[in-house]
Design a protein around this motif. Structure first.
Motif, PDB file in Angstrom:
ATOM      1  N   VAL A 114      15.263   4.305  -5.192  1.00 54.73           N
ATOM      2  CA  VAL A 114      14.729   4.024  -3.863  1.00 54.73           C
ATOM      3  C   VAL A 114      15.901   3.855  -2.897  1.00 54.73           C
ATOM      4  O   VAL A 114      16.869   3.168  -3.188  1.00 54.73           O
ATOM      5  CB  VAL A 114      13.827   2.763  -3.855  1.00 54.73           C
ATOM      6  CG1 VAL A 114      14.573   1.509  -4.286  1.00 54.73           C
ATOM      7  CG2 VAL A 114      13.192   2.571  -2.478  1.00 54.73           C
ATOM      8  N   HIS A 115      15.801   4.541  -1.761  1.00 56.90           N
ATOM      9  CA  HIS A 115      16.802   4.378  -0.707  1.00 56.90           C
ATOM     10  C   HIS A 115      16.383   3.233   0.213  1.00 56.90           C
ATOM     11  O   HIS A 115      15.206   2.943   0.387  1.00 56.90           O
ATOM     12  CB  HIS A 115      16.941   5.671   0.088  1.00 56.90           C
ATOM     13  CG  HIS A 115      17.487   6.806  -0.709  1.00 56.90           C
ATOM     14  ND1 HIS A 115      18.731   6.766  -1.302  1.00 56.90           N
ATOM     15  CD2 HIS A 115      16.970   8.031  -1.032  1.00 56.90           C
ATOM     16  CE1 HIS A 115      18.962   7.899  -1.940  1.00 56.90           C
ATOM     17  NE2 HIS A 115      17.904   8.686  -1.805  1.00 56.90           N
ATOM     18  N   GLY A 116      17.378   2.579   0.824  1.00 53.18           N
ATOM     19  CA  GLY A 116      17.073   1.422   1.663  1.00 53.18           C
ATOM     20  C   GLY A 116      16.578   0.261   0.827  1.00 53.18           C
ATOM     21  O   GLY A 116      15.593  -0.396   1.171  1.00 53.18           O
ATOM     22  N   PHE A 162      10.250  -4.287  -2.210  1.00 53.38           N
ATOM     23  CA  PHE A 162       8.971  -4.269  -2.925  1.00 53.38           C
ATOM     24  C   PHE A 162       8.952  -3.177  -3.981  1.00 53.38           C
ATOM     25  O   PHE A 162       8.509  -3.404  -5.117  1.00 53.38           O
ATOM     26  CB  PHE A 162       7.820  -4.075  -1.936  1.00 53.38           C
ATOM     27  CG  PHE A 162       6.478  -4.417  -2.509  1.00 53.38           C
ATOM     28  CD1 PHE A 162       5.933  -5.668  -2.308  1.00 53.38           C
ATOM     29  CD2 PHE A 162       5.770  -3.501  -3.274  1.00 53.38           C
ATOM     30  CE1 PHE A 162       4.702  -6.003  -2.856  1.00 53.38           C
ATOM     31  CE2 PHE A 162       4.547  -3.821  -3.819  1.00 53.38           C
ATOM     32  CZ  PHE A 162       4.010  -5.080  -3.615  1.00 53.38           C
ATOM     33  N   ALA A 163       9.440  -1.979  -3.620  1.00 56.53           N
ATOM     34  CA  ALA A 163       9.416  -0.862  -4.561  1.00 56.53           C
ATOM     35  C   ALA A 163      10.265  -1.143  -5.786  1.00 56.53           C
ATOM     36  O   ALA A 163       9.894  -0.773  -6.913  1.00 56.53           O
ATOM     37  CB  ALA A 163       9.893   0.410  -3.867  1.00 56.53           C
ATOM     38  N   THR A 164      11.406  -1.782  -5.595  1.00 53.24           N
ATOM     39  CA  THR A 164      12.266  -2.142  -6.721  1.00 53.24           C
ATOM     40  C   THR A 164      11.508  -3.001  -7.724  1.00 53.24           C
ATOM     41  O   THR A 164      11.512  -2.739  -8.937  1.00 53.24           O
ATOM     42  CB  THR A 164      13.505  -2.895  -6.220  1.00 53.24           C
ATOM     43  OG1 THR A 164      14.291  -2.018  -5.405  1.00 53.24           O
ATOM     44  CG2 THR A 164      14.361  -3.394  -7.369  1.00 53.24           C
ATOM     45  N   GLN A 165      10.834  -4.007  -7.219  1.00 54.83           N
ATOM     46  CA  GLN A 165      10.137  -4.939  -8.105  1.00 54.83           C
ATOM     47  C   GLN A 165       8.908  -4.298  -8.743  1.00 54.83           C
ATOM     48  O   GLN A 165       8.630  -4.517  -9.932  1.00 54.83           O
ATOM     49  CB  GLN A 165       9.743  -6.183  -7.320  1.00 54.83           C
ATOM     50  CG  GLN A 165      10.936  -6.965  -6.792  1.00 54.83           C
ATOM     51  CD  GLN A 165      10.507  -8.195  -6.019  1.00 54.83           C
ATOM     52  OE1 GLN A 165      10.347  -9.276  -6.566  1.00 54.83           O
ATOM     53  NE2 GLN A 165      10.295  -8.024  -4.729  1.00 54.83           N
ATOM     54  N   TYR A 166       8.178  -3.508  -7.960  1.00 55.93           N
ATOM     55  CA  TYR A 166       6.981  -2.869  -8.503  1.00 55.93           C
ATOM     56  C   TYR A 166       7.358  -1.885  -9.606  1.00 55.93           C
ATOM     57  O   TYR A 166       6.739  -1.858 -10.678  1.00 55.93           O
ATOM     58  CB  TYR A 166       6.201  -2.164  -7.395  1.00 55.93           C
ATOM     59  CG  TYR A 166       4.948  -1.471  -7.899  1.00 55.93           C
ATOM     60  CD1 TYR A 166       3.776  -2.193  -8.107  1.00 55.93           C
ATOM     61  CD2 TYR A 166       4.945  -0.110  -8.179  1.00 55.93           C
ATOM     62  CE1 TYR A 166       2.628  -1.575  -8.583  1.00 55.93           C
ATOM     63  CE2 TYR A 166       3.806   0.524  -8.652  1.00 55.93           C
ATOM     64  CZ  TYR A 166       2.647  -0.215  -8.852  1.00 55.93           C
ATOM     65  OH  TYR A 166       1.528   0.400  -9.339  1.00 55.93           O
ATOM     66  N   ALA A 167       8.377  -1.053  -9.363  1.00 54.52           N
ATOM     67  CA  ALA A 167       8.805  -0.075 -10.368  1.00 54.52           C
ATOM     68  C   ALA A 167       9.304  -0.776 -11.622  1.00 54.52           C
ATOM     69  O   ALA A 167       9.049  -0.324 -12.748  1.00 54.52           O
ATOM     70  CB  ALA A 167       9.883   0.828  -9.783  1.00 54.52           C
ATOM     71  N   ALA A 204       0.828  -1.205   0.000  1.00 53.52           N
ATOM     72  CA  ALA A 204       0.000   0.000   0.000  1.00 53.52           C
ATOM     73  C   ALA A 204       0.862   1.254   0.000  1.00 53.52           C
ATOM     74  O   ALA A 204       0.544   2.253  -0.671  1.00 53.52           O
ATOM     75  CB  ALA A 204      -0.928  -0.006   1.208  1.00 53.52           C
ATOM     76  N   THR A 205       1.957   1.231   0.755  1.00 56.20           N
ATOM     77  CA  THR A 205       2.864   2.378   0.800  1.00 56.20           C
ATOM     78  C   THR A 205       3.472   2.639  -0.569  1.00 56.20           C
ATOM     79  O   THR A 205       3.485   3.774  -1.070  1.00 56.20           O
ATOM     80  CB  THR A 205       3.975   2.138   1.838  1.00 56.20           C
ATOM     81  OG1 THR A 205       3.394   2.049   3.143  1.00 56.20           O
ATOM     82  CG2 THR A 205       4.994   3.262   1.823  1.00 56.20           C
ATOM     83  N   VAL A 206       3.991   1.585  -1.187  1.00 58.05           N
ATOM     84  CA  VAL A 206       4.649   1.744  -2.488  1.00 58.05           C
ATOM     85  C   VAL A 206       3.642   2.171  -3.557  1.00 58.05           C
ATOM     86  O   VAL A 206       3.872   3.140  -4.303  1.00 58.05           O
ATOM     87  CB  VAL A 206       5.362   0.442  -2.892  1.00 58.05           C
ATOM     88  CG1 VAL A 206       5.849   0.513  -4.336  1.00 58.05           C
ATOM     89  CG2 VAL A 206       6.528   0.168  -1.946  1.00 58.05           C
TER      90      VAL A 206
END
Length: 321
Positions: free
Chosen positions: A144-146, A154-159, A125-127
């Motif tokens: 994305v940091h961290g 998650f953000a890496t894969q979603y993007a 939900a955050t990403v």
């Protein structure tokens, strides 16, 4: 019911297990018997006294959990006793039972057991919500940091799934390898000149998802391309920084800051529905893989917090009830 209680903010010793009344669901709410609770940086901040819950929300820590419906309030239509659910919470996840609005519960991802599912929804939900704010588009450069944490993984894969070039920062060789293994096109050590490395590799970032805050504010602006957007979602590096408005102006850049926890219930319900319809299929077909996971017994909540902030943690920590 058993719950984690913080009577006075402090270090991990402030976390104690105790008894408190089991909540009752009001109109439009659902009572859930907890199976597992996700552990997040925001939980640590609340334990330290830096991130109090919204008015009217329980003081019990915990922003995400999974479980089985144990009761429903008046007007609830989707859920029945015995249904398996995951929940996006404003608080209350570190307890034997929790109450949530109907719209902040969704079915667990297909093929994912309830324990692992406890650590997915808040991150997803955050990403999803913040990359909507940033308007990330296919072909853009996303930083994305961290990158080795739950959000970063998650953000890496979603993007990547939406067609972006992905850059991640992390603090060790093992964590950089983790970032690359989960789809990062470039991964840079934040101890080094990551701004220079980013510019050399990609020319700069169109979108930056930042969990650090003040410490990285100037560097993030320097890393932007023209028209770039920064979304700050965490303050691990402090809340007050300096900003070169002239540089931001020259780049026609944007800095936004958001908090999922304090959004109205209707917005959270819409985000949860979007996660269920857009993100769960990505998990089902393998475009997104679950983060590495550390499971701990609920009674080991102090150890969970210690590991999360220790610097060596990779992926998600889940407390099993």
């Amino acid at each position: 019911m058993r719950a984690v209680i913080v009577t006075s903010p402090g270090d991990v010793d402030a976390l104690t297990l105790g008894e408190m009344p089991t909540p009752s669901p009001g109109p439009g709410e659902v009572l859930v018997r907890t199976i597992a609770s996700g552990v997040n940086r925001a939980d640590v901040l609340q334990r330290q006294g830096h991130y109090p819950p919204p008015p009217g929300v329980t003081d019990v820590i915990g922003l995400e959990a999974s479980g089985v419906v144990a009761g429903v309030g008046a007007g609830v239509e989707r859920w029945r006793e015995g249904d398996e659910v995951v929940a996006l919470l404003a608080g209350g996840g570190y307890a034997e039972y929790f109450v949530a609005p109907e719209g902040q519960l969704i079915a667990p991802p297909p093929g994912v057991d309830l324990v692992s599912a406890a650590g997915v929804l808040e991150v997803a939900a955050t990403v999803l919500s913040n990359l909507r704010v940033a308007r990330l588009a296919p072909g853009e450069v996303f930083l994305v940091h961290g990158g080795a944490g739950g959000i970063g993984t998650f953000a890496t894969q979603y993007a990547k799934a939406v067609g972006a070039t992905v850059v991640a920062t992390a603090g060790s060789a093992a964590k950089l390898d983790h970032c690359r293994a989960h789809g990062a096109d470039h991964a840079f050590d934040y101890h080094d000149d990551w701004v220079g490395a980013l510019k050399e590799a990609t020319g700069g970032a169109d979108v930056i998802l930042d969990i650090i805050g003040a410490k990285y504010l100037e560097s993030n602006v320097a890393a932007l391309r023209r028209g770039g957007r920064i979304v700050v979602i965490g303050l691990q590096g402090g809340a007050k920084g300096t900003l070169n408005l002239g540089l931001l102006l020259a780049k026609q850049g944007t800095v936004a800051a958001t908090s999922l926890r304090f959004r109205p219930a209707a917005e959270k319900a819409e985000i949860c529905a979007a996660v269920e319809s857009e993100v769960w299929p990505m998990l089902a077909d393998g475009r997104i893989r679950l983060s590495p996971e550390t499971r701990m017994p609920f009674d080991d909540v102090r150890r969970a917090h210690t590991q999360l902030v220790g610097g060596d943690n990779v992926g998600k920590i889940v407390l099993v009830h």
